[in-house]
Scaffold this motif. Structure first.
Motif, mmCIF file in Angstrom:
data_model
loop_
_atom_site.group_PDB
_atom_site.id
_atom_site.type_symbol
_atom_site.label_atom_id
_atom_site.label_comp_id
_atom_site.label_asym_id
_atom_site.label_seq_id
_atom_site.Cartn_x
_atom_site.Cartn_y
_atom_site.Cartn_z
ATOM 1 N N ILE A 1 86.669 9.832 17.610
ATOM 2 C CA ILE A 1 87.081 8.353 17.843
ATOM 3 C C ILE A 1 88.223 8.170 18.909
ATOM 4 C CG2 ILE A 1 87.925 6.271 16.555
ATOM 5 C CD1 ILE A 1 85.843 7.429 14.319
ATOM 6 N N MET A 2 89.196 9.131 18.528
ATOM 7 C CA MET A 2 90.412 9.146 19.376
ATOM 8 C C MET A 2 90.187 9.185 20.869
ATOM 9 S SD MET A 2 93.731 11.440 19.487
ATOM 10 C CE MET A 2 92.633 12.991 20.400
ATOM 11 N N ILE A 3 89.143 10.138 21.090
ATOM 12 C CA ILE A 3 88.675 10.611 22.628
ATOM 13 C C ILE A 3 88.060 9.233 23.045
ATOM 14 C CG2 ILE A 3 87.290 11.950 23.894
ATOM 15 C CD1 ILE A 3 88.242 14.137 22.232
ATOM 16 N N THR A 4 87.169 8.668 22.375
ATOM 17 C CA THR A 4 86.521 7.341 22.633
ATOM 18 C C THR A 4 87.172 6.446 23.139
ATOM 19 O OG1 THR A 4 84.454 8.117 21.341
ATOM 20 C CG2 THR A 4 84.663 5.916 22.081
ATOM 21 N N ALA A 5 88.246 6.119 22.210
ATOM 22 C CA ALA A 5 89.434 5.149 22.405
ATOM 23 C C ALA A 5 90.270 5.568 23.534
ATOM 24 C CB ALA A 5 90.290 5.125 21.052
ATOM 25 N N PHE A 6 90.586 6.856 23.890
ATOM 26 C CA PHE A 6 91.167 6.994 25.117
ATOM 27 C C PHE A 6 90.639 6.641 26.316
ATOM 28 C CE2 PHE A 6 94.657 9.543 23.009
ATOM 29 C CZ PHE A 6 96.029 8.758 23.596
ATOM 30 N N MET A 7 89.269 6.767 26.215
ATOM 31 C CA MET A 7 88.138 6.513 27.351
ATOM 32 C C MET A 7 88.512 4.881 27.496
ATOM 33 S SD MET A 7 87.119 9.036 28.673
ATOM 34 C CE MET A 7 86.037 8.334 29.791
ATOM 35 N N LYS A 8 88.674 3.955 26.500
ATOM 36 C CA LYS A 8 88.705 2.772 26.808
ATOM 37 C C LYS A 8 90.053 2.326 27.236
ATOM 38 C CE LYS A 8 85.477 1.054 23.173
ATOM 39 N NZ LYS A 8 85.078 0.525 22.021
ATOM 40 N N VAL A 9 91.197 3.022 26.574
ATOM 41 C CA VAL A 9 92.493 2.960 27.238
ATOM 42 C C VAL A 9 92.681 3.177 28.819
ATOM 43 C CG1 VAL A 9 94.955 4.037 27.428
ATOM 44 C CG2 VAL A 9 93.692 3.774 25.078
ATOM 45 N N PHE A 10 91.847 4.074 29.267
ATOM 46 C CA PHE A 10 91.998 4.433 30.652
ATOM 47 C C PHE A 10 91.062 3.522 31.590
ATOM 48 C CE2 PHE A 10 93.177 8.895 29.229
ATOM 49 C CZ PHE A 10 94.566 8.650 29.557
ATOM 50 N N THR A 11 90.023 2.876 30.768
ATOM 51 C CA THR A 11 89.027 1.944 31.605
ATOM 52 C C THR A 11 89.785 0.704 31.478
ATOM 53 O OG1 THR A 11 87.052 3.038 30.527
ATOM 54 C CG2 THR A 11 86.879 0.829 31.285
ATOM 55 N N ASN A 12 90.761 0.337 30.557
ATOM 56 C CA ASN A 12 91.259 -0.936 30.587
ATOM 57 C C ASN A 12 92.624 -1.028 30.973
ATOM 58 O OD1 ASN A 12 88.997 -2.706 29.545
ATOM 59 N ND2 ASN A 12 89.056 -1.169 27.672
ATOM 60 N N LEU A 13 93.253 0.274 31.616
ATOM 61 C CA LEU A 13 94.869 0.405 31.583
ATOM 62 C C LEU A 13 95.034 -0.735 32.555
ATOM 63 C CD1 LEU A 13 97.030 2.083 30.877
ATOM 64 C CD2 LEU A 13 96.352 3.648 32.556
ATOM 65 N N LYS A 14 94.132 -1.058 33.741
ATOM 66 C CA LYS A 14 94.741 -2.072 34.660
ATOM 67 C C LYS A 14 95.016 -3.419 33.948
ATOM 68 C CE LYS A 14 89.674 -3.128 35.488
ATOM 69 N NZ LYS A 14 89.146 -2.183 34.508
ATOM 70 N N ASN A 15 94.482 -3.618 32.498
ATOM 71 C CA ASN A 15 94.647 -4.842 31.870
ATOM 72 C C ASN A 15 95.944 -4.873 31.187
ATOM 73 O OD1 ASN A 15 92.198 -6.075 32.559
ATOM 74 N ND2 ASN A 15 91.087 -4.976 31.252
#
Length: 186
Positions: free
Chosen positions: A53-67
């Motif tokens: 779950i943490m890895i999946t969440a980090f993918m969301k972090v990097f996907t949404n980092l521009k926000n």
């Protein structure tokens, strides 16, 4: 003596990561993953699932980092994504049931005995029913207010208070049993 502006370094690191710089992303992951795994572990009993779950969440972090708007702490922003990902996982995996109980009261439960190890306390929290555990973690550990918890979980504010009250009572009972066991009275 050279003064380094840590906030400026973090902003530059975030900007590089937004531009898909893999080294910057790896540095962010390396810096925050131990704390974030701990956050995920508070909600998810199995360490391997918590890590997934943490890895999946980090993918969301990097996907949404521009926000990320640089308002508040970067770590807090990441932490919120972790918590939301854990809640989403629990919702998909299980039907969490919340007991409607408007006649609850808030009690003070801020002094978990220091005689217990962190592992023992985590074991006690893990033994709570999922609804109790989620509300307890969001309130006592993450610091959310009942109104926020109710909104996040799609429940009434009174239900959030009730879940917390029941979780506290259950934890107090478990702590009493542990104390009695440690003292040889049980």
């Amino acid at each position: 003596m050279k003064v380094i502006n840590l906030h400026q370094e973090e902003n530059e690191l975030i900007q590089l990561a937004v531009e898909s710089n893999r080294q910057a992303q790896q540095k962010i992951y390396t810096q925050f993953s131990p704390k974030m795994l701990s956050v995920c572990r508070q909600y998810i009993k199995d360490i391997h699932q918590a890590e997934d779950i943490m890895i999946t969440a980090f993918m969301k972090v990097f996907t949404n980092l521009k926000n990320f708007q640089h308002k508040g702490s970067f770590e807090g922003w990441i932490r919120r994504i972790m918590v939301n990902e854990c809640i989403s996982f629990i919702r998909v995996q299980k039907k969490v049931k919340y007991i409607e109980d408007e006649d609850c009261f808030e009690e003070s439960f801020n002094n978990i005995e220091s005689q217990f190890s962190i592992d023992a306390i985590q074991f006690l929290i893990d033994s709570l029913p999922d609804g109790y555990k989620m509300v307890f973690n969001l309130y006592a550990i993450e610091g959310y207010k009942h109104q926020e918890i109710a909104s996040m979980l799609g429940i009434n504010e009174g239900t959030s208070k009730s879940q917390l009250s029941h979780a506290r009572k259950m934890l107090q009972g478990q702590i009493s049993k542990l104390k009695n066991y440690d003292n040889g009275t049980e």
